[in-house]
Scaffold this active site. Sequence first.
Site, PDB file in Angstrom:
ATOM      1  N   SER A  75       5.208  24.406 -33.806  1.00 36.79           N
ATOM      2  CA  SER A  75       4.749  22.901 -34.347  1.00 36.79           C
ATOM      3  C   SER A  75       3.838  22.338 -33.551  1.00 36.79           C
ATOM      4  CB  SER A  75       5.830  22.235 -34.552  1.00 36.79           C
ATOM      5  OG  SER A  75       5.587  20.880 -34.960  1.00 36.79           O
ATOM      6  N   TYR A 109      13.802  17.470 -31.387  1.00 37.39           N
ATOM      7  CA  TYR A 109      13.056  18.481 -32.025  1.00 37.39           C
ATOM      8  C   TYR A 109      11.739  18.929 -31.269  1.00 37.39           C
ATOM      9  CZ  TYR A 109      10.065  20.548 -35.627  1.00 37.39           C
ATOM     10  OH  TYR A 109       9.053  21.114 -36.492  1.00 37.39           O
TER      11      TYR A 109
END
Length: 266
Positions: free
Chosen positions: A146, A159
């Site tokens: 990501s 995260y």
Amino acid sequence: MITNERLQHKNIIITGASSGVGRSLAEKCAENGANLILLARRLDVLKEIQTDLQTRYSVSVRIFKLDVSDTDEVKNVFGQIIKEIGQIDVLVNNAGFGLFRTAHETSIEKIKDMFAVNVIGLIACTNMVLPVMLQQEEGHIINIASQAGKIATPKSSSYAATKHAVLGFTNSLRMEVSDMNIFVTAVNPGPIQTNFFSIADETGSYAKNVKRFMITPDFVASKIVNAVLTNKRELNLPRWMNAGSVLFALFPRLFEKAGKPFLSKK
């Protein structure tokens, strides 16, 4: 329409294949003549995908129920796949989830869950296929990371930590196998229009604020298909978004100060 002839008759494993990028990628790989091994927790959805893809593209589609956070299950399922199929050409580690909460509001249990899926599960799946690829002296491991693995933002500390870990693992692995004809690619997408945000963004505010910047699962899947079985180091999607990570690396203090108002829109 075939866009990548390299995929024809190749055996491709995709985790998290029941929705989002995983599902789109499965369809595009089937369209290009690949044989698929699809893994996800929802076997009923996988059965629907299996029937659809086999009917439309006349390719082999095997499905297995798998929760990648269960390392014993990973060993059993991958052991069965290797026994039945033997050759594994590509592994796409796509399974993952996130939560957008401040650090002190994120429970240790949820943090452990994210690391179990996003990091430990990814490593466990990779470690199962690596001996096969090393013996074959070829293969491709694609890890869906990501942009959060490059730029940490408010309300995503845990995260972001998992995606930083994925990039660290991916970069180390790439160097370990670089002389063995095994490719390792990190995919770093920005916000994607998937059900990811129904879990990560309970308020719906972040998805609403960044809607105009969101990319589609089909767009991500198309870019991955084009990179399969090539020595592509990274895919940063959309490409312009990677400029932020370059600026962050060069001017971290300035980037954090100037970017905080936008990055805090969660």
